[in-house]
Design an enzyme around this catalytic site. Sequence first.
Site, PDB file in Angstrom:
ATOM      1  N   HIS A 171       0.832  -1.213   0.000  1.00 44.13           N
ATOM      2  CA  HIS A 171       0.000   0.000   0.000  1.00 44.13           C
ATOM      3  C   HIS A 171       0.867   1.264   0.000  1.00 44.13           C
ATOM      4  O   HIS A 171       0.741   2.120  -0.875  1.00 44.13           O
ATOM      5  CB  HIS A 171      -0.925  -0.028   1.223  1.00 44.13           C
ATOM      6  CG  HIS A 171      -1.791   1.193   1.353  1.00 44.13           C
ATOM      7  ND1 HIS A 171      -3.074   1.239   0.891  1.00 44.13           N
ATOM      8  CD2 HIS A 171      -1.542   2.404   1.895  1.00 44.13           C
ATOM      9  CE1 HIS A 171      -3.590   2.439   1.118  1.00 44.13           C
ATOM     10  NE2 HIS A 171      -2.677   3.169   1.742  1.00 44.13           N
ATOM     11  N   GLU A 172       1.755   1.354   0.988  1.00 37.28           N
ATOM     12  CA  GLU A 172       2.614   2.551   1.075  1.00 37.28           C
ATOM     13  C   GLU A 172       3.547   2.605  -0.140  1.00 37.28           C
ATOM     14  O   GLU A 172       3.877   3.686  -0.623  1.00 37.28           O
ATOM     15  CB  GLU A 172       3.409   2.555   2.384  1.00 37.28           C
ATOM     16  CG  GLU A 172       2.552   2.555   3.664  1.00 37.28           C
ATOM     17  CD  GLU A 172       1.541   3.689   3.761  1.00 37.28           C
ATOM     18  OE1 GLU A 172       1.807   4.779   3.197  1.00 37.28           O
ATOM     19  OE2 GLU A 172       0.479   3.491   4.378  1.00 37.28           O
ATOM     20  N   HIS A 206       1.779   4.458  -2.846  1.00 34.27           N
ATOM     21  CA  HIS A 206       1.896   5.914  -2.650  1.00 34.27           C
ATOM     22  C   HIS A 206       3.275   6.396  -3.097  1.00 34.27           C
ATOM     23  O   HIS A 206       3.416   7.420  -3.765  1.00 34.27           O
ATOM     24  CB  HIS A 206       1.749   6.266  -1.160  1.00 34.27           C
ATOM     25  CG  HIS A 206       0.350   6.270  -0.650  1.00 34.27           C
ATOM     26  ND1 HIS A 206      -0.648   7.024  -1.218  1.00 34.27           N
ATOM     27  CD2 HIS A 206      -0.222   5.642   0.423  1.00 34.27           C
ATOM     28  CE1 HIS A 206      -1.780   6.843  -0.520  1.00 34.27           C
ATOM     29  NE2 HIS A 206      -1.537   6.013   0.467  1.00 34.27           N
ATOM     30  N   GLU A 232      -4.731   7.675  -2.963  1.00 36.73           N
ATOM     31  CA  GLU A 232      -5.164   6.372  -2.457  1.00 36.73           C
ATOM     32  C   GLU A 232      -5.499   5.420  -3.602  1.00 36.73           C
ATOM     33  O   GLU A 232      -5.353   4.214  -3.454  1.00 36.73           O
ATOM     34  CB  GLU A 232      -6.368   6.526  -1.527  1.00 36.73           C
ATOM     35  CG  GLU A 232      -6.048   7.217  -0.201  1.00 36.73           C
ATOM     36  CD  GLU A 232      -5.057   6.460   0.643  1.00 36.73           C
ATOM     37  OE1 GLU A 232      -4.987   5.221   0.540  1.00 36.73           O
ATOM     38  OE2 GLU A 232      -4.326   7.115   1.421  1.00 36.73           O
TER      39      GLU A 232
END
Lengths: 499, 499
Positions: free
Chosen positions: A264-265, A268, A294
Amino acid sequence: MSKLLEEFQDYLSKMNQYEHVTTLLYWDMKTGAPKLGQAGHVEALTHFSTEAFALSTSEKLGEMLAGLAKPEEFDALTDTWKFIVTRMKRDFDRDKRIPADVYAAFVQTQAEAGNVWVEAKEKSDFSLFAPYLQKMIDLTVEITGYTDPGMEVYDALLDQYEEGMDSATIDGLFEDLKKELIPFVKEILLRQKPENQAFKGCFDTNGQKSVQDMLLDYIGFRKDAGSVGESEHPFTLNFSSKDVRLTNHYYEHDPISAIFSAIHEGGHAIFEQNVNPEYDNTVAGSCRYMGLHESQSRFYENILGRNYNFWLPVYDTLGELLPPFQAISLDDFYREINHVKNSFIRVNADEVTYCFHIILRYEMEKAIFRDHVPVNDLPALWNRKMQEYLLITPANDAEGILQDMHWSDGGFGYFPSYLLGSIYDGMLLDTLQEELGDVDELLKSGKIGEITAWLNRKIHRYGSTRKPKDAIMAVCGKEISAEPLIRYFKKKYTKLYQI
Amino acid sequence: MSKLLEEFQDYLSKMNQYEHVTTLLYWDMKTGAPKLGQAGHVEALTHFSTEAFALSTSEKLGEMLAGLAKPEEFDALTDTWKFIVTRMKRDFDRDKRIPADVYAAFVQTQAEAGNVWVEAKEKSDFSLFAPYLQKMIDLTVEITGYTDPGMEVYDALLDQYEEGMDSATIDGLFEDLKKELIPFVKEILLRQKPENQAFKGCFDTNGQKSVQDMLLDYIGFRKDAGSVGESEHPFTLNFSSKDVRLTNHYYEHDPISAIFSAIHEGGHAIFEQNVNPEYDNTVAGSCRYMGLHESQSRFYENILGRNYNFWLPVYDTLGELLPPFQAISLDDFYREINHVKNSFIRVNADEVTYCFHIILRYEMEKAIFRDHVPVNDLPALWNRKMQEYLLITPANDAEGILQDMHWSDGGFGYFPSYLLGSIYDGMLLDTLQEELGDVDELLKSGKIGEITAWLNRKIHRYGSTRKPKDAIMAVCGKEISAEPLIRYFKKKYTKLYQI
């Protein structure tokens, strides 16, 4: 280049130095600074944020922006500098209405509330955090009164994180999801499988870090332009496209958490690393639209990371780096990472019930800012909504209202971004498959690099220069709709749960 | 409190914010920032160092210091503030003579040279580093010309790191050591034991980190007021007594290195954590005398850490945290950590031949600043001196002249501090045993806390308020002499090598 533009660029360069050190102070407070060192960092952060604020609201900057906005200067600017001047002028006109002392109080409270939140969560004691939450709410309302006078507070907050979004639009999208997903999740839960005990074992946290490094490399995070730290709650920040930092948190008895937080990170971070470097250190760079941001983290985490085929090329390596996985088949792993169940913690939720976690927070925030529900009543309201949507009630505040750092940071209006991101993802997936072919095939053959390159080209490079609605329209040629996401869920989980 | 003093304290508080962020930028460059992010940090470091320099040389500060130095203000100050005003006035009068652009060039070159040194060492290519070393030398000479006009450059550098020391004094102390130690080391080497192959095995770096944490806790480093990072070369820095950071570097095939670097840097850190907190963020705090500082790191590392009895209470724990040690007896470990041998790398040297590593560097620095030996001739000179004192010649520059970061940082004149520290340690050990009893007995019974408390009381709490010569006189009641260190070496190694 005009003399005024040159002067303006020098001024931006100075402003950027202040942002640089406030970013670093924040990073270090969350990842490295010892307990007794926090106060010194808060003091420095307050000092430099206040200085940065003074620079960003100075008469001088106002005059330069007004000068550059005049046709004789503006018409000579490149498109990038036209964007920068227009955007900064609008922000300037908003921000200069915030009194300096109010802004300083906000920054200081933000830092203090962050520390108290960590303690309150550790002790599972909402009463420690409540007065700081109240202060953050009051300061947010006060500041919104200055920045967006006459605008409804919560709509102003939503617009701040996802420009062009308001609660009327979000109500529509979220109602569509509720209508389709509430009965669909009931169908899934009727076919619920028992917990797989293999994932409750002991997974060495150093091994988890090695897996994280392997996955970040696999999806395209560049180590020469980024690094990884450890913090209470995972997050990503960046100094420029050349220095993007992400954090993770490792649980010995839950390897899935760190794996998917990393992806997830990492999503980003890949976004930020691939913004056009010409935009570095200007408002054109570093994507400021949280829903669009997101959409990228969640595309990697869910659309790619929770796809069976994503793991085919790397599952053996996972087992080498974290040996307990050698005893777990890829089929079992796939079922575990897509195990739909009603649970307390948002960041550990499966991608389907996750929608309810966000809808709950969205409604909590409407309750705070629209219905003025007192802070002390919020834990009970949270718990009632958990029961309503997820049919469970938290045993304590740590697994309830205290689980997320966002409100300690003043990030009201951010939560809906996560679900908007997934809604965009449904649409992006449709278009990606039209242009690159079947995503399963791409992943199976280890061609994730082609997907990253497509996202770089279609989304990342633009940074902040395209608003979310415009970006989605440009890439997908359609208005925003929850239909593709709902279709993706139904196709995937109908097969997985044999509905 | 007078209005002037109040104004002065506000000014110091602002100055301190700039020092705070430059310290943090430096820390992050060495421990966290990715390769492509270094340039952004260098830019910010240059900006804020220049601002800090402007504050520390401003007319306004000069006027405040002049005002506070007048009897009507000065006499009303506390002793601490008398010290601060006197010291800052002296520094101000020196520093204001440095042109701002020269200082900015120094800071920028310092950062760039640090990065190039890492690369040059990796590639073992002195020619990469040479131009940066030349720049650092030139800038150092230029700045010393401003700060200490008319003073011999190298004496000025020595005084800067160890106030009150000059090369005449150091020549005397180092000649005593040479005279006694050259023949003594020959005696030892005649009784040389073969290498113990057990220490060449594989020692998990995560296990090494656990050992480090255990040892830091054991000697009294406080985690709530400090943290640990990873860098190319170990170092310690501090924001205040409440936030002291140290770093380490872990080698899979050399567990001894990280163990003794941890104890060494831990000694520095314990010093800083125990300075009177009233001195925080002033020139009275954070010990500025490098020899005195090294006396503490080296007291922990050598006088305590290389004592057999230090390990008795913790050796089993060491084996639990780093299992290969379970197969190594404490006797073998003790012999290994006191294995006198002529070797290339200073930081891995035993405490006896270490003296020669420092004497060599001291003589190199005299060659640079007194004899003006060209930079390109330095590697050969280094190698000749290695051959002369240690009877070995480095195969490449990485294990020769490129091994230390100090010169990249402009730290000329720092090296002698290490040996001065050991010389003080011989004297401190005598006094400690007179006052607390036999050090072997204290260590054996796990009473290292009493030793730390004694050092806190006798040395640490004073921070910078006592110059080294005065501190040693106050604690030991004697002028500085190398005799106690020589006696300590002879007693310990005569027994160990059965001379």
